[in-house]
Design an enzyme around this catalytic site. Sequence first.
Site, PDB file in Angstrom:
ATOM      1  NE  ARG A 169      -2.838  -0.021   3.176  1.00 47.90           N
ATOM      2  CZ  ARG A 169      -3.599   0.104   4.243  1.00 47.90           C
ATOM      3  NH1 ARG A 169      -4.252  -0.901   4.709  1.00 47.90           N
ATOM      4  NH2 ARG A 169      -3.689   1.260   4.855  1.00 47.90           N
ATOM      5  CB  ALA A 170       0.529   4.461  -1.793  1.00 46.40           C
ATOM      6  CG  ASP A 171      -1.600   3.565   3.655  1.00 44.91           C
ATOM      7  OD1 ASP A 171      -1.160   2.520   3.142  1.00 44.91           O
ATOM      8  OD2 ASP A 171      -2.618   3.595   4.349  1.00 44.91           O
ATOM      9  CG  ASP A 172       1.641   0.058   4.485  1.00 48.10           C
ATOM     10  OD1 ASP A 172       1.095   0.726   5.376  1.00 48.10           O
ATOM     11  OD2 ASP A 172       1.222  -1.039   4.097  1.00 48.10           O
TER      12      ASP A 172
END
Length: 130
Positions: free
Chosen positions: A13-16
């Site tokens: 995930r991009a937010d990781d």
Amino acid sequence: MVDADGYFAVLGRADDVLNVAGHRIGTADVEGSLLRHSAVAESAVIGLPDPIKGERIKAFVVLKPGTLQGAGLTASLKDHVREDLGPIAQPSEIEILPSLPKTRSGKIVRRFLKAQALGEDPGDLSTLAD
């Protein structure tokens, strides 16, 4: 994963992923480094906007029982991450909390920590355990 032609694809995930001064750093990497410090029981990391670096790292930690808080401990935690992962991964800020916000299934709610740090509305918190 590897596709039929042998090409590798990294999924996530991009937010990781944090983008600090052009370097991509996984939140799990920084959290894992903090957990390897003898004083830390739990950790969570978020990225906050930074006018120069793009994002800066803010860490939240829960200390093991009996650990004394103070500026020396915060400096020790920052130095530990710096030595473990390199200077770009060093958190610019570390906040010590009594507990981390979690869902009833035990997953840390980082969006709540980020909204709180930015002074924004965290949205629906009905899944929080506490």
